[in-house]
Design a protein around this motif. Structure first.
Motif, short mmCIF file in Angstrom:
data_model
loop_
_atom_site.label_atom_id
_atom_site.label_comp_id
_atom_site.label_asym_id
_atom_site.label_seq_id
_atom_site.Cartn_x
_atom_site.Cartn_y
_atom_site.Cartn_z
N ASP A 239 0.84 -1.19 0.00
CA ASP A 239 0.00 0.00 0.00
C ASP A 239 0.88 1.26 0.00
N ARG A 240 0.55 2.22 -0.84
CA ARG A 240 1.41 3.39 -1.00
C ARG A 240 0.73 4.68 -0.52
N SER A 241 -0.22 4.54 0.40
CA SER A 241 -0.88 5.72 0.95
C SER A 241 0.14 6.62 1.65
N LEU A 242 -0.07 7.92 1.57
CA LEU A 242 0.86 8.88 2.16
C LEU A 242 0.16 9.77 3.17
N GLN A 243 0.93 10.28 4.11
CA GLN A 243 0.49 11.28 5.10
C GLN A 243 -0.79 10.82 5.79
N LEU A 244 -1.83 11.66 5.83
CA LEU A 244 -3.03 11.30 6.58
C LEU A 244 -3.70 10.06 6.02
N ASP A 245 -3.62 9.86 4.71
CA ASP A 245 -4.22 8.67 4.11
C ASP A 245 -3.57 7.39 4.63
N TRP A 246 -2.29 7.47 5.00
CA TRP A 246 -1.57 6.31 5.53
C TRP A 246 -2.24 5.85 6.83
N TYR A 247 -2.53 6.79 7.72
CA TYR A 247 -3.17 6.46 8.99
C TYR A 247 -4.61 6.02 8.78
N ALA A 248 -5.33 6.73 7.91
CA ALA A 248 -6.73 6.42 7.69
C ALA A 248 -6.91 5.04 7.09
N ARG A 249 -6.05 4.67 6.16
CA ARG A 249 -6.14 3.34 5.54
C ARG A 249 -5.95 2.25 6.58
#
Length: 213
Positions: free
Chosen positions: A139-149
């Motif tokens: 998974d390559r989510s970054l910043q806030l999306d990293w935590y939300a995912r």
């Protein structure tokens, strides 16, 4: 000593189905070592305490080792999609389901008795499963999306695992429904904010219903 301890914990993890998360499982682990190493009788209580800790500390060591083996089980999924990885982790629970409420009750019971329930071990468990899922699927989510995912997947997995304790046969379908709803709604920061409260209330309720406090 550390190598022997780790080997015995891995073996004891395979005995949970019949012995539960108990000092007995740890004592009997030595009987299931390769034949050239195995003694003729279980470890005595002093030896179990010396290797794994006194009282319930030894049981917590076994629970922790079993959870670690669950992560290894996830890493062996041949088709590593989010769905398949989480299904594999639920499947890992299958043989020890009747022992899980007691195991989580032990993890969530502070040594000094206050607060009555410490949700952090349950939170850590679900968060670790979610994080490992994201690592495996790259998974390559970054910043806030990293935590939300991760919060989204942790919430989904927690709900599926709780459902599994009550209805093992429908846990897979329930997980599918949750993943579908999660993807439709998207991953939001709000999910991260409600995650701790959700896990605390859910585990507190199920453990109370089974009479652990």
């Amino acid at each position: 000593m550390s190598s022997t301890r780790n080997q015995l914990l891995r073996v004891a993890s395979t005995l949970i189905k019949t012995h539960g998360f108990t000092r007995e499982a740890l004592a009997n682990s030595v009987l299931h070592l390769p034949q050239r190493e195995a003694p003729q009788e279980p470890l005595n209580d002093l030896a179990v305490s010396a290797l794994f800790g006194s009282g319930d500390t030894a049981r917590v060591a076994l629970i922790t080792a079993w959870l670690e083996e669950g992560l290894n089980h996830m890493r062996k999924v041949p088709t590593p999609s989010v769905r398949e990885i989480l299904l594999a982790r639920l499947d890992y629970n299958r043989d020890v389901l009747k022992h899980l409420p007691e195991a989580f009750a032990l993890l969530c019971s502070p040594e000094n008795g206050w607060p009555p329930v410490d949700p952090r071990p349950a939170l850590k468990h679900a968060a670790t499963v979610a994080n490992e899922t994201c690592i495996i699927t790259q998974d390559r989510s970054l910043q806030l999306d990293w935590y939300a995912r991760r919060a989204s997947l942790a919430t989904v997995y927690s709900a599926a695992e709780l459902h599994q304790l009550k209805s093992p046969e429908s846990a897979g379908a329930f997980l599918d429904d949750l993943l579908s709803a999660s993807e439709t709604a998207g991953t939001t920061l709000r999910e991260a904010q409600v995650f701790s409260s959700y896990v605390y209330k859910s585990w507190n309720g199920i453990l109370k219903s089974k009479g652990f406090w």
